[in-house]
Design a protein around this motif. Structure first.
Motif, short mmCIF file in Angstrom:
data_model
loop_
_atom_site.label_atom_id
_atom_site.label_comp_id
_atom_site.label_asym_id
_atom_site.label_seq_id
_atom_site.Cartn_x
_atom_site.Cartn_y
_atom_site.Cartn_z
N ARG A 296 -30.38 12.16 24.00
CA ARG A 296 -29.53 13.35 23.98
C ARG A 296 -28.49 13.21 22.86
O ARG A 296 -27.69 12.28 22.83
CB ARG A 296 -28.82 13.49 25.32
CG ARG A 296 -28.02 14.77 25.48
CD ARG A 296 -27.45 14.85 26.88
NE ARG A 296 -26.66 16.05 27.05
CZ ARG A 296 -26.05 16.37 28.19
NH1 ARG A 296 -26.17 15.57 29.24
NH2 ARG A 296 -25.34 17.47 28.29
N VAL B 291 -36.80 24.89 19.02
CA VAL B 291 -36.04 26.05 18.57
C VAL B 291 -36.65 26.73 17.35
O VAL B 291 -36.52 27.95 17.19
CB VAL B 291 -34.58 25.65 18.26
CG1 VAL B 291 -33.74 26.88 17.99
CG2 VAL B 291 -33.98 24.85 19.41
N ASP C 92 -23.95 24.31 21.18
CA ASP C 92 -24.09 22.97 20.61
C ASP C 92 -25.01 22.14 21.51
O ASP C 92 -24.64 21.78 22.62
CB ASP C 92 -22.72 22.30 20.50
CG ASP C 92 -22.70 21.15 19.50
OD1 ASP C 92 -23.79 20.79 19.00
OD2 ASP C 92 -21.61 20.63 19.21
N GLU C 93 -26.22 21.86 21.06
CA GLU C 93 -27.23 21.12 21.82
C GLU C 93 -27.47 21.74 23.20
O GLU C 93 -27.36 21.06 24.23
CB GLU C 93 -26.80 19.64 21.98
CG GLU C 93 -26.61 18.90 20.69
CD GLU C 93 -27.93 18.43 20.08
OE1 GLU C 93 -28.96 18.47 20.76
OE2 GLU C 93 -27.90 18.03 18.91
N GLN D 43 -21.25 20.45 23.89
CA GLN D 43 -22.22 19.39 24.17
C GLN D 43 -22.07 18.84 25.58
O GLN D 43 -23.04 18.41 26.18
CB GLN D 43 -22.05 18.26 23.15
CG GLN D 43 -22.49 18.62 21.75
CD GLN D 43 -22.36 17.43 20.80
OE1 GLN D 43 -21.84 16.39 21.15
NE2 GLN D 43 -22.87 17.59 19.58
N THR E 223 -30.14 22.68 24.81
CA THR E 223 -31.32 22.30 25.59
C THR E 223 -31.49 20.80 25.71
O THR E 223 -32.51 20.32 26.20
CB THR E 223 -32.61 22.89 24.97
OG1 THR E 223 -32.91 22.22 23.73
CG2 THR E 223 -32.46 24.38 24.70
N SER E 224 -30.48 20.03 25.29
CA SER E 224 -30.65 18.58 25.21
C SER E 224 -30.87 17.92 26.57
O SER E 224 -31.49 16.86 26.64
CB SER E 224 -29.44 17.95 24.52
OG SER E 224 -28.25 18.21 25.24
N GLU F 203 -29.14 22.03 17.25
CA GLU F 203 -30.10 21.36 18.12
C GLU F 203 -30.85 20.31 17.32
O GLU F 203 -31.34 20.58 16.22
CB GLU F 203 -31.08 22.37 18.70
CG GLU F 203 -32.08 21.80 19.68
CD GLU F 203 -31.44 21.27 20.96
OE1 GLU F 203 -31.42 20.03 21.11
OE2 GLU F 203 -30.94 22.08 21.76
N HIS F 204 -30.93 19.08 17.89
CA HIS F 204 -31.72 18.03 17.24
C HIS F 204 -33.20 18.18 17.53
O HIS F 204 -34.04 17.82 16.69
CB HIS F 204 -31.25 16.66 17.72
CG HIS F 204 -29.98 16.19 17.08
ND1 HIS F 204 -29.83 16.10 15.71
CD2 HIS F 204 -28.80 15.79 17.60
CE1 HIS F 204 -28.62 15.66 15.42
NE2 HIS F 204 -27.97 15.46 16.55
N ARG F 205 -33.56 18.67 18.70
CA ARG F 205 -34.98 18.83 19.05
C ARG F 205 -35.49 20.13 18.44
O ARG F 205 -35.71 21.13 19.13
CB ARG F 205 -35.16 18.80 20.56
CG ARG F 205 -34.70 17.48 21.17
CD ARG F 205 -34.93 17.43 22.66
NE ARG F 205 -34.24 16.29 23.24
CZ ARG F 205 -34.22 16.00 24.54
NH1 ARG F 205 -34.87 16.77 25.39
NH2 ARG F 205 -33.57 14.95 24.98
N THR G 237 -28.89 22.35 11.82
CA THR G 237 -29.45 21.03 12.05
C THR G 237 -28.96 20.05 11.00
O THR G 237 -28.36 20.42 9.99
CB THR G 237 -31.00 21.09 12.05
OG1 THR G 237 -31.54 19.85 12.46
CG2 THR G 237 -31.52 21.45 10.66
N LEU H 237 -26.84 28.12 16.72
CA LEU H 237 -27.28 27.09 17.66
C LEU H 237 -27.57 25.80 16.93
O LEU H 237 -28.35 25.77 15.98
CB LEU H 237 -28.54 27.62 18.38
CG LEU H 237 -29.23 26.83 19.47
CD1 LEU H 237 -30.01 27.78 20.36
CD2 LEU H 237 -30.20 25.82 18.88
#
Length: 534
Positions: free
Chosen positions: A442, A205, A166-167, A89, A169-170, A199-201, A35, A197
């Motif tokens: 996203r 995760v 890379d992202e 992505q 689940t975005s 992920e921004h969200r 992250t 992995l």
């Protein structure tokens, strides 16, 4: 399984390294969350693992990267495909076949697997990801979230010992994201797969992660258990922000852990604030009996929708429910087989593109489709000219969303979040009366989302109507006045955000799950709590 030893990397033409002296080891059967803010180097770090960096990207790599004992510098990425599966992505950019079933089988064909093995794995993957009904669909007809699940499935069928995502689940709705993450967790626990992995969200995760790698943006890396790394990170999910505000120790990483500590905070909170009232006004945009079809498939089924100025409407629903199709129909560029759309007495679909942009702006899921020039500065200057705006307006907007983007960089070389921010800035420069945003968060980190929320607030303060089609429940909780939920092209829920989000297990934000359905954000709690109780 993965070893980076004193790794530094420079892109061509850059003086400062994106990665600077990084040494880290990821063992077999670990799920590691990477992250950091947008543009901090997450995608670059992931790219070193299968050799895309520097074999494909160019630039200078110093140090050594090894996977399963094989040094990536000595092998092209294709010779590492049996070891490392990669999901990027942009799923559509990685597809090489035409249909879902063919895409799932393609990688196994290249590895020379037997037909009966391929058949079994395709069926298993279709069921794991809940996409069995899509098996014969053309890839380009799928929604963004459906494409993302197919991209993940095309890697899973090869059973690589290392997965790099890379992202991932975005673009997925909350339920689909949980299913994908649960699948990855099973691979880690049952098969010993190593998962790296980005992920921004993080709220999705963190409960699954064994370790966290945080890139501050200066080329360095912070490595440790999620609870320790999150404690001092400047960014974090709502559950961490709530834990810091409430002074909970240890810092909870899951809703279950937070609920165990939340009783005193719930007792101190007053009654849930009532929904603010407002005088009904004439809608800025009116849609009546809107119908969208693709061949025999009906994507939007006779929807009536009014958009009011100074209001934010969130459009939600599972992948493939018709959100994007409805936005394109309202904007005028997409197909519309039935119904009417009116903005200021005009149908945007019957106006010139320049005139339509001043009425309705749209940022699509594939934001880069709107970028056609060779430099960021050129895109901004063109946006200013086309919108007859003060020179520098687009650049100022971009700096609010994603500060520090190189004006001389090619737009296609930007990170996903930076490209999205650029397109959003280009569209907002025209100051449309209605702004439609399709998955605008996203690829954006928490700070960029906060900046986007501030821009949305400024647009509504000017009396504009904003529609956000998204699966990001936390962003909806922060910005939306009203939520409309679609299913199979029909409206199944329509009401105030507090009512619709709080009453839905699938769409409830973390704060609502912890404190009750009336509380959506940490700011709601902070504002409502008496000063002496803080």
């Amino acid at each position: 399984m993965i070893e980076l030893t004193d790794v530094s990397f420079w892109y061509h033409g850059q003086d400062d390294p994106v990665l600077n002296g990084i040494t880290v080891t990821v063992g077999e059967g670990e799920l590691v969350l990477v992250t950091g803010r947008t543009g901090a180097g997450k995608s670059t770090l992931l790219g070193t693992v299968n050799g895309l960096v520097p074999h494909f990207t160019g630039g200078h790599l110093q140090g050594e990267v090894a996977v399963g004992g094989i040094t990536t510098a000595t092998r092209p990425p294709r010779e590492l495909s049996h070891l490392v599966g990669v999901v990027g992505q942009d799923p559509l950019a990685g597809f090489v076949t035409d249909t879902v079933e063919e895409e799932l089988a393609y990688g196994m064909e290249q590895l020379g697997l037997k037909p009966d093995v391929m058949r079994r794995r395709v069926e298993e993957t279709l069921d794991l990801l809940g996409i069995a009904d899509l098996r014969r669909r053309a890839l380009r007809t799928l929604s963004g979230g459906q494409q993302q699940r197919v991209a993940i499935g095309s890697v899973l069928t090869m059973h690589p010992p290392v997965l790099v995502l890379d992202e991932p689940t975005s673009a997925l709705d909350p339920t689909a994201a949980e299913d994908v993450l649960a699948t990855l967790a099973r691979l880690v626990q049952d098969l010993g797969t190593t998962v790296l992995l980005a992920e921004h969200r993080m709220e999705r995760v963190v409960p699954f992660a064994d370790r966290m790698l945080y890139l501050p943006g200066d080329g360095t890396l912070v490595d440790g258990p999620p609870a320790e790394v999150l404690l001092d990170m400047p960014i974090g999910p709502p559950i961490v922000a709530l834990g810091r505000f409430a002074g909970w120790t240890p810092l909870p990483l899951s809703v279950r852990d937070a609920r165990r500590q939340a009783a005193p905070l719930r007792a101190a909170l007053p009654e849930v604030p009532a929904e603010p009232g407002g005088t009904a006004c004439e809608p800025v945009l009116t849609g009546r009996d809107v119908v969208v079809r693709y061949g025999t498939t009906v994507a939007v089924r006779g929807i009536d929708l009014d958009l009011h100025g100074a209001r934010v409407l969130a459009l939600m629903g599972r992948n493939g429910s018709g959100k994007s199709s409805l936005l394109w129909a309202l904007q005028g560029s997409g197909p519309r087989q039935g119904g009417t759309v009116s903005v200021a007495g005009s149908d945007p679909g019957k106006l010139t593109s320049a005139r339509a942009r001043t009425l309705v702006g749209l940022v699509p899921q594939s934001a880069s489709d709107l970028l056609y020039l060779e430099r960021v500065a050129d895109e901004c200057a063109a946006a200013d000219r086309e919108a007859s705006a003060v020179p520098g307006s687009c650049r100022d907007m971009l700096d609010r969303l994603a500060p520090g983007v190189d004006p001389h960089a090619h737009p296609r070389d930007l990170s996903e979040g930076q490209r999205l921010a650029l397109v959003l800035a280009v569209q907002l420069t025209a100051s449309p009366r209605v702004m439609l945003l399709d998955e605008p968060t996203r690829g954006l980190d928490y700070d960029a989302k906060a900046a986007l929320a501030a821009i949305v607030a400024s647009l509504t303060a000017e009396g504009r109507a904003v529609v956000v089609a998204t699966h990001d429940v936390e962003f909806v909780a922060a910005v939306a006045d009203r939520v409309v939920v679609l299913a199979e092209g029909e409206i199944v829920a329509d009401g105030p955000a507090r009512e619709v989000l709080g009453g839905s297990p699938a769409f409830a934000p973390q704060v609502a799950k912890i404190l009750g359905p009336g509380w959506l954000t940490v700011e709601d709690v902070r504002a409502a709590l008496p000063q002496e109780a803080r």
